[in-house]
Each structure stands twice: as C-alpha cells, then as structure tokens.
Design a protein around this motif. Structure first.
Motif, PDB file in Angstrom:
ATOM      1  N   PHE A 148      -0.211   1.186 -12.544  1.00 11.95           N
ATOM      2  CA  PHE A 148      -0.214   2.402 -11.739  1.00 11.95           C
ATOM      3  C   PHE A 148      -1.598   2.669 -11.160  1.00 11.95           C
ATOM      4  N   ASP A 149      -2.653   2.480 -11.968  1.00  8.71           N
ATOM      5  CA  ASP A 149      -4.017   2.670 -11.470  1.00  8.71           C
ATOM      6  C   ASP A 149      -4.325   1.695 -10.332  1.00  8.71           C
ATOM      7  N   THR A 150      -3.865   0.452 -10.478  1.00  8.49           N
ATOM      8  CA  THR A 150      -4.076  -0.535  -9.412  1.00  8.49           C
ATOM      9  C   THR A 150      -3.328  -0.147  -8.154  1.00  8.49           C
ATOM     10  N   LEU A 151      -2.121   0.373  -8.323  1.00 10.34           N
ATOM     11  CA  LEU A 151      -1.336   0.813  -7.169  1.00 10.34           C
ATOM     12  C   LEU A 151      -2.046   1.930  -6.417  1.00 10.34           C
ATOM     13  N   VAL A 152      -2.719   2.805  -7.148  1.00  9.38           N
ATOM     14  CA  VAL A 152      -3.457   3.887  -6.504  1.00  9.38           C
ATOM     15  C   VAL A 152      -4.739   3.371  -5.870  1.00  9.38           C
ATOM     16  N   GLN A 153      -5.488   2.556  -6.602  1.00 12.50           N
ATOM     17  CA  GLN A 153      -6.765   2.064  -6.100  1.00 12.50           C
ATOM     18  C   GLN A 153      -6.601   1.137  -4.893  1.00 12.50           C
ATOM     19  N   ASP A 154      -5.575   0.293  -4.926  1.00 12.79           N
ATOM     20  CA  ASP A 154      -5.347  -0.659  -3.830  1.00 12.79           C
ATOM     21  C   ASP A 154      -4.281  -0.158  -2.857  1.00 12.79           C
ATOM     22  N   SER A 155      -4.056   1.140  -2.829  1.00 19.86           N
ATOM     23  CA  SER A 155      -2.976   1.678  -1.997  1.00 19.86           C
ATOM     24  C   SER A 155      -3.164   1.355  -0.520  1.00 19.86           C
ATOM     25  N   GLY A 156      -4.410   1.418  -0.042  1.00 19.35           N
ATOM     26  CA  GLY A 156      -4.653   1.112   1.366  1.00 19.35           C
ATOM     27  C   GLY A 156      -4.231  -0.300   1.720  1.00 19.35           C
ATOM     28  N   SER A 165       0.200  -3.789   3.852  1.00 23.93           N
ATOM     29  CA  SER A 165       1.050  -4.976   3.744  1.00 23.93           C
ATOM     30  C   SER A 165       2.521  -4.589   3.728  1.00 23.93           C
ATOM     31  N   LEU A 166       2.827  -3.459   3.088  1.00 21.59           N
ATOM     32  CA  LEU A 166       4.212  -2.989   3.054  1.00 21.59           C
ATOM     33  C   LEU A 166       4.723  -2.695   4.464  1.00 21.59           C
ATOM     34  N   LEU A 167       3.896  -2.138   5.314  1.00 23.49           N
ATOM     35  CA  LEU A 167       4.308  -1.859   6.687  1.00 23.49           C
ATOM     36  C   LEU A 167       4.645  -3.140   7.440  1.00 23.49           C
ATOM     37  N   VAL A 168       3.890  -4.203   7.183  1.00 24.42           N
ATOM     38  CA  VAL A 168       4.183  -5.484   7.826  1.00 24.42           C
ATOM     39  C   VAL A 168       5.542  -6.012   7.367  1.00 24.42           C
ATOM     40  N   THR A 169       5.783  -5.965   6.056  1.00 26.79           N
ATOM     41  CA  THR A 169       7.069  -6.418   5.528  1.00 26.79           C
ATOM     42  C   THR A 169       8.214  -5.551   6.038  1.00 26.79           C
ATOM     43  N   LEU A 170       8.000  -4.243   6.111  1.00 22.42           N
ATOM     44  CA  LEU A 170       9.036  -3.350   6.622  1.00 22.42           C
ATOM     45  C   LEU A 170       9.337  -3.621   8.094  1.00 22.42           C
ATOM     46  N   ARG A 171       8.316  -3.969   8.853  1.00 16.12           N
ATOM     47  CA  ARG A 171       8.546  -4.264  10.275  1.00 16.12           C
ATOM     48  C   ARG A 171       9.429  -5.493  10.434  1.00 16.12           C
TER      49      ARG A 171
END
Length: 288
Positions: A70-78, A83-89
């Motif tokens: 969870f901490d990594t998800l917050v720290q590396d959220s940017g 990357s999630l936006l690229v996959t979603l596209r």
C-alpha cells in the motif's frame, strides 16, 4: 357462529404479516451480505497474508507485507497511474473496435447465411489460436507499437461480442418474424424493430465478457511484445519491477490491474442494468 368467525379472522392476517416480515428480513440480509461477506473475506485474507510474512520472516523482495504494498502504491502513484492510463487507453480502444466489428459482422451474418458460413470459421480460428502464436506475425507486418498492442487486445475481445450477438439475432421467435412479414415489414425494419432489441441481452452479456478480456489482452500483449522501457503500460512496470526484484511495486501494479478489471465489470453490469431493468426478465428478477 358470527363471533367465532370474527375472532378467527385476524389469525390468517397475522400469519401473512409474519411471512411478509420474514421475507423483508431475508431481502435485507441478502443485500447486506452481498457486499459485507466479500469485504470480510478480503480483510481476513489481508490479515492472513500479513501474519504469514511476519511468522515466516519472509524477505520483502519475495513477498512484501500488505502495508508495504500500500505504501508503494501511494509513493509510486504518479508512475503507476500514468501507466494505468496507457493500459486503459488500449483496453477502451480495443473494446470499442470489438463492439463495432462484432456487432457489424453479426448483422451481416443474420442478413446472409452464406456470409455467416463463409466468415464465421475464420473468427473461430482467431479465437482458438493463442495470441502468443499470432503476435510474431503481427510484429512482422505492423511497425507501430501501439497498433500492435491494440490489435492483440482486439483479437481477444472480438469473438465474445460476435458470437453472443449472432446468437441473439438468430434466437428471435419465428412467430414474431412471420408476423412482421405478414405486415409487410422490410428486412431492415425487422432487424431494427425486432432482431436488435431481442439480441440486446445477449450483446450485453458478451460485452461484459469482452470488457475483461480486452484488459487481459492489453496486458498480455505488452508481456508478449516485451515492451519494457518502450511502452509505459502496467505490464511494462511489472516486467521492470520483476527484473529489479522490486516486489512491492510488482504487487501494487497487479492490484491496480485487478481493481481496474473489477471497475470495468461493474461499469458494464451497471450499463446492462440500465438498458434491461425496465423490460427484460433477467433484470426484473434481480429487482424482486
């Protein structure tokens, strides 16, 4: 006899009220359990995951604790959400193309049995052939990296929409078709006013399947393409994290993919409910 009848009459009413109250309690319990039970199981699984890491002293680079993920998800959220936006596209474009191609081809199949017999086997071939076997050919003939990923995801998502929509268009009651013919309806009028509405539940069922497959196809396509460092999709981040033994980031990317798949399914289920809840039996039963 009259006083006896009056005294006995409230008993059935009380029984009916008790039965109705029992049904109401059962409905409330089902509505609560629909979200509460999965939530409790998820919390228990996270606690067990955390305790296993502590009890067995598992290194972070092998299996990180949920808090670290969870901490990594917050720290590396940017980085991860970009990357999630690229996959979603890629997912959204492939799903849109699958809907256009699948519905269009299903309509052609309905209008001409010869076209269906000629082209449907090729759709089956695309479906049963693993994408890892098709990609080398795509890699030879297509230069653009995004187009490669889009084509792979489209191949995976295309068949459920085509097969379900074709089934729905061909499942119309023959008596209704004869009724349209007796009233002088043209082929396209029959298609628009009878076949397409009747096929809508089948199409929406295929759409829910294709939505998840489009996401899977987008992620798998990046793995097959080996696009770490070239594309910024979530699969690239997973490959990169695996090379660097950065297990927390790897798990964070996997969680994002899973949550994205859940959101896609819930969104498409909501759309299906909006379309069907006023008239189709499957949605009406869910409301009772």
């Amino acid at each position: 006899m009259a006083p006896t009848d009056r005294a006995a009459s409230p008993v059935p009413a009380l029984l009916i009220d008790a039965e109705e109250a029992r049904r109401e309690r059962s409905i409330r319990m089902q509505r609560t359990g629909r979200w509460l039970l999965p939530l409790l199981i998820m919390v228990a699984a996270l606690v067990l995951w955390d305790r296993l890491c502590v009890w067995n002293d598992i290194p972070q680079y092998i299996l990180p604790r949920p808090g670290v993920v969870f901490d990594t998800l917050v720290q590396d959220s940017g980085l991860l959400f970009a990357s999630l936006l690229v996959t979603l596209r890629i997912t959204a474009l492939s799903l849109a193309l699958a809907v256009i191609g699948g519905v269009g081809l299903a309509v052609l199949f309905t209008q001409s049995r010869w076209i269906e017999m000629s082209l449907f086997p090729f759709a089956i071939v695309l479906q049963v052939t693993p994408i890892v076997a098709i990609f080398p050919l795509i890699n030879i003939y297509v230069d653009d990296q995004t187009t490669k990923l889009l084509l792979c995801a489209w191949i995976v998502a295309f068949f459920p929409i085509l097969s379900n929509t074709t089934l729905g268009l061909n499942s119309v009651d023959r008596n209704l078709i004869d009724y349209f013919k007796l009233n002088g309806a043209s082929r396209w009028q029959t298609l628009w006013h009878l076949r397409l509405p009747a096929a809508m539940p089948y199409f929406l069922g295929g759409l829910k399947i294709a939505g998840g497959l489009a996401l899977i196809g987008a992620v798998v396509a990046e793995f097959v393409a080996g696009t770490a460092g070239q594309s910024s999709g979530l699969a690239s981040r997973i490959i990169e994290a695996g090379y660097r033994l950065n297990a927390p980031r790897l798990f964070a990317a996997l969680i994002l993919i899973s949550l994205t798949g859940i959101v896609i399914f819930l969104t498409l289920s909501w759309i299906s409910h909006l379309v069907l809840h006023r008239w189709h039996e499957s949605a009406l039963k869910q409301e009772q």
